[in-house]
Structure formats: structure tokens, C-alpha cells
Design a protein around this motif. Structure first.
Motif, short mmCIF file in Angstrom:
data_model
loop_
_atom_site.label_atom_id
_atom_site.label_comp_id
_atom_site.label_asym_id
_atom_site.label_seq_id
_atom_site.Cartn_x
_atom_site.Cartn_y
_atom_site.Cartn_z
N LYS A 145 -40.98 -47.87 -4.89
CA LYS A 145 -40.71 -46.63 -5.44
C LYS A 145 -40.58 -46.45 -6.78
O LYS A 145 -40.83 -45.03 -7.00
N ASP A 146 -40.24 -47.52 -7.36
CA ASP A 146 -40.43 -47.28 -8.97
C ASP A 146 -40.52 -48.71 -9.83
O ASP A 146 -40.77 -49.48 -9.15
N TRP A 147 -40.70 -48.46 -11.03
CA TRP A 147 -40.70 -49.71 -11.85
C TRP A 147 -40.06 -49.67 -13.27
O TRP A 147 -39.67 -48.56 -13.70
N SER A 298 -36.17 -49.51 -19.22
CA SER A 298 -36.72 -48.06 -19.18
C SER A 298 -35.70 -47.49 -17.93
O SER A 298 -35.45 -46.15 -18.26
N TYR A 299 -34.96 -48.04 -17.34
CA TYR A 299 -33.93 -47.26 -16.42
C TYR A 299 -32.69 -46.86 -17.21
O TYR A 299 -32.05 -46.06 -16.54
N ALA A 300 -32.55 -47.26 -18.36
CA ALA A 300 -31.60 -47.03 -19.20
C ALA A 300 -31.91 -45.90 -20.29
O ALA A 300 -31.21 -45.81 -21.08
N ILE A 301 -33.29 -45.49 -20.14
CA ILE A 301 -33.73 -44.60 -21.51
C ILE A 301 -32.49 -43.41 -21.48
O ILE A 301 -32.20 -43.03 -22.67
N VAL A 368 -36.63 -42.25 -14.13
CA VAL A 368 -37.23 -43.50 -13.87
C VAL A 368 -38.93 -43.56 -14.11
O VAL A 368 -39.35 -42.06 -13.80
N PHE A 369 -39.60 -44.26 -13.98
CA PHE A 369 -41.12 -44.21 -14.03
C PHE A 369 -41.37 -44.64 -12.28
O PHE A 369 -40.99 -45.80 -11.70
N PRO A 370 -41.82 -43.67 -11.64
CA PRO A 370 -42.19 -44.13 -10.13
C PRO A 370 -43.48 -44.89 -10.10
O PRO A 370 -43.98 -45.20 -11.11
N ALA A 371 -43.61 -45.58 -8.84
CA ALA A 371 -44.35 -46.64 -8.65
C ALA A 371 -45.85 -46.14 -8.70
O ALA A 371 -46.78 -47.18 -8.99
N LEU A 372 -46.27 -45.23 -8.33
CA LEU A 372 -47.50 -44.54 -8.29
C LEU A 372 -47.87 -44.32 -9.89
O LEU A 372 -47.21 -43.50 -10.71
#
Length: 449
Positions: A145-147, A298-301, A368-372
């Protein structure tokens, strides 16, 4: 706990009269064959993006309604474990690698590989390394789902006063012997109550007003928010193989050297003592001017880019160590409960969550940054449009050998406290880093015998 029911694209938010948010509860499936799926996640910042996805999903699957339950991190896992044991778990939940192995071993996660093959789901579009953590013995227990990756975050004004700019910070070096140019920067950013920095001969380490570096010690067995990156940059590897190794290497001298360097920072007065550490989060301490640099995922940006912060902070890549520049890369998945009465509908929801349609909606929210990979580019563009320079996080995944996978094994929930307690005891000076990590390593590996 918050619960939201989306019907025909509309959302109903149910709140308790008290300050505690409570679930509205699920209704039984309707006589007309419509289905309500329970979906759990922990991040309130991501909730609106997935509400967007649920509305889009409902439009294409009008017979399926998605009900959300959002709970803070610690309570989330406690509740999920309780519900799984009681046999009343959510149909789908956001999963994380530390916990996943336990649920997989307990037969509580549905194998999605037959569905992936049946529906010919293309897995080639995801960021490298995000699909493997959810596969064991040919069975697939989630779709990406994300990274996230990590970087240094710093107070631009504080470091600017010390003559340090973004170009200098982008080329920092580190080693466990003298700390490299990173330690020099940390020393410059540390100020005592007389305004003297850590390089001044008169610096008073017992009366520090601003710490140059704020470490994270409640970091389990992975050290994702700090020590793990430095250890990897020193050549440390957690396991004999990853994922699904069976022998840990926490007694590796490379890790011992790394933890010793962190203790050295504290002894020099450049970082706060663990037994005197504030209860405030590092992001709050930086915002309050009590620290100059820390490590952030990056989840805490969003913790450092809000409008109230007035662009007070910026991001720099992790320093270059003896084994290169390293960042952990981690990702989440969506898991289907093996006991769900609605496996087919749950699969459709998970497949949609992993699709470009949903991940592009997530990208637009830029949390967040999505996985794709394609959706990652959209999220990066959305950040740029808001004036946020966060390219160091995406640079990390683009760099050859720039990332490493956090350890994925059985017994993850048991390993975390063992290693965290050992590292904290070393940082507190209760035992040497070498002794603490050797003892912890024996305890950890005993779990696999």
C-alpha cells in the motif's frame, strides 16, 4: 476509536459524547445481499485518503460498503490481537511486518496468491522490495500500500547560524570512531546556557539549552528511526538472510560500535541523557527549539511541514558511512482475515487499495508515498506544489544499494522488547554495549531453537 460508514459515497462520522471516539458498530448484511466490510487502520492523517478510496470503490461496487475503524498505534495492535483471538476480527486491516509473521503463523491471514493469479494482478509496478515481505513459502499475505524511507531533519535557522547550509548537509560523512563531519555539525548545533557550541573549549555539557541531535530509543529491534541506519552504514546486517531468516546478529561488532557512538554523543553533551529525556516527541522538541537535528521517516513529513512551522525545517539525506549511505525502506500492506465471512468482497477491496485508482487518490493527499511507482511520482509532485522539498526520501529508494530491508522473521513481537531493553541499558551505562547486545542476541536466537 473512530468509526465511519461510507454508503453510496457519503460518510457518517459517529462520535461519543466524551473525548473518546467510539465505533458505531456494524450492521448485519442486508437481505438484498449487500455486504459491509470492516477495515482497520491506525493513522488518522491517512484516514481521509482512504475515505476517498472507499467512496470510489463503492461507486464501482455498490453492493459493498466499507466501514472504517481508526485507532492509535499501541491500542490498535492490542485491539487487533484481542479480536483475532476472540474470532471477531475486521475483514481487512492495515498490516505491518513486525506483527504480520505472528498472525501468519497463527493462520489468521488469508493467502491472497490464488486471487492474485486468478485476477492476473500485475505486481511489477510497485517500488522494488515491497512485495517480498508479504510472501512466505509461496503464499502471499498482503498487497503493498505504501513505503517509507528516513532522512535527517534539521532546524534551518539554528544550523544557518552556525554557517551550515543544505549543500554541506547533503554531503555529511559518519563513522563510529570520530563521528565524521556529522558529529562536527552536531557539535556546532549544540548550545549551552551561555550560547557556546559543542566545539568551544568552554562548552558546559551539564547546562545544555539546545541539543545538536535528538535520538530515538523506543525503537524496538529495528532501530528504524536512527540506530538502524547508522549500523547499516557501518556494515551491520540484522540476519543470516532477510526476510525469514532464523539467526540474528545483534552481537555484531559493527552494531556495538554504533551504539557506543550514540552513547559517546550523550557523554559529550551533544544528545540528551535517556534517563532525563523529555516525554515530548522529537518533532515537538525540535519545534520548541530544544534540538537541532533528528532522524525522521517519510511518514512523519507532515510533522515538519505544516503551515504553522513556516518552513522552519528541511530534510537532508542520511550521512555516508563506511558501508555507504543507508536508509531503511519499509512498507505496509492490507491483510484479509482468514476467518472473514466475506473473503471475495474483502479481496476486491484489497485489490482496489493496491490499484492505481486508489493509490493516485492517496498521492493527491500527499501524506505518504504510495507503493506504486507511478503514484509515488504523483505524491512527490503534490508535495512540490505545496512548496515542500522532500526529494531526499525518494532519492534513497532510487539510489543503488541505498536502502535495506528491516528484519522480517518469526517472533517479531517478542524480539522487540529484548533488543530495545538491551540497547537502553547500554545507553544508560548499566552495562557495556558489547555485553548488552551479546546477551540480547542469545535470548533472541533462543526463540528460534
Amino acid at each position: 476509536m473512530t468509526s465511519l460508514r461510507l454508503r453510496a459515497g457519503a460518510a457518517l462520522l459517529c462520535l461519543a459524547a466524551s473525548t473518546t471516539l467510539v465505533s458505531c458498530g456494524s450492521e448485519d448484511d442486508a437481505a438484498d445481499g449487500t455486504v459491509t466490510l470492516d477495515y482497520w487502520l491506525w493513522d488518522d492523517r491517512q484516514l481521509p485518503a482512504y475515505q476517498d478510496c472507499a467512496a470510489a470503490f463503492h461507486r464501482s461496487h455498490p453492493g459493498i460498503t466499507v466501514e472504517f475503524t481508526q485507532t492509535a498505534w499501541t491500542q490498535y495492535w492490542q485491539n487487533l490481537t484481542t479480536e483475532l483471538v476472540s474470532g471477531d476480527a475486521p475483514d481487512v486491516w492495515t498490516n505491518q511486518s513486525t506483527y504480520s509473521a505472528t498472525y501468519v503463523s497463527g493462520g489468521q491471514v488469508l493467502d491472497l496468491q490464488p486471487y492474485v493469479e486468478r485476477d492476473r494482478v500485475d505486481l511489477s509496478g510497485y517500488q522494488a522490495g515491497l512485495t517480498e515481505p508479504w510472501v512466505k513459502d509461496g503464499k502471499r499475505y498482503g498487497l503493498p500500500k505504501d513505503w517509507d524511507t528516513v532522512a535527517l531533519v534539521y532546524n534551518t535557522a539554528m544550523l544557518g547560524e552556525q554557517g551550515l547550509d543544505a549543500d554541506r548537509l547533503a554531503e555529511l560523512t559518519w563513522n563510529p570512531s570520530d563521528g565524521g563531519t556529522l558529529e562536527e555539525v552536531i557539535a556546532r548545533a549544540t548550545l549551552d546556557d551561555k550560547g557556546r557550541n559543542g566545539l568551544d573549549p568552554g562548552f558546559d555539557k551539564d547546562h545544555v539549552e539546545v541539543y545538536g541531535f535528538l535520538p530515538e530509543w523506543a525503537d524496538g529491534s529495528q532501530g528504524q528511526n536512527g540506530w538502524g541506519e547508522f549500523a547499516a552504514a557501518n556494515g551491520f546486517q540484522y540476519l543470516d538472510k532477510n526476510p525469514w531468516g532464523t539467526h540474528y546478529r545483534y552481537d555484531d561488532p559493527k552494531l556495538v560500535e554504533t551504539i557506543s557512538w550514540f552513547k559517546h554523543l550523550i557523554d559529550k553533551g551533544y544528545a540528551p541523557r535517556l534517563d532525563q529525556q523529555s516525554k515530548m516527541a522529537n518533532s515537538e522538541l525540535l519545534a520548541a527549539g530544544k534540538g537541532a537535528i533528528t532522524v525522521a521517516g517519510s511518514y512523519a513529513i507532515s510533522s515538519y511541514t505544516g503551515p504553522k512551522l513556516k518552513r522552519q525545517f528541511a530534510f537532508a539525506p542520511m550521512p555516508i558511512g563506511p558501508a555507504g549511505r543507508k536508509s531503511a525502506v519499509n512498507g505496509l500492506s492490507d491483510a484479509v482475515w482468514a476467518g472473514s465471512k466475506h473473503k471475495e468482497e474483502a479481496w476486491k477491496w484489497v485489490k482496489f487499495l493496491a490499484s492505481a485508482e486508489c493509490q493516485n487518490l492517496v498521492a493527491e493527499r500527499a501524506v505518504v508515498f504510495p507503493a506504486l511507482r507511478s503514484a509515488t511520482e504523483k505524491a512527490l509532485a503534490a508535495r512540490r506544489a505545496r512548496g515542500e522539498d522532500v526529494h531526499v526520501f525518494t532519492d534513497a529508494v532510487a539510489a543503488k544499494d541505498g536502502t535495506f530491508l528491516l528484519p522480517i522473521t518469526e517472533n517479531g513481537t517478542e524480539i522487540g522488547p529484548i533488543v530495545q531493553d538491551a540497547i537502553q541499558s547500554a545507553i544508560l551505562g548499566q552495562t557495556s554495549p558489547e555485553e548488552a547486545l551479546e546477551t540480547a542476541n542469545d535470548k533472541v536466537n533462543d526463540l528460534f531453537r
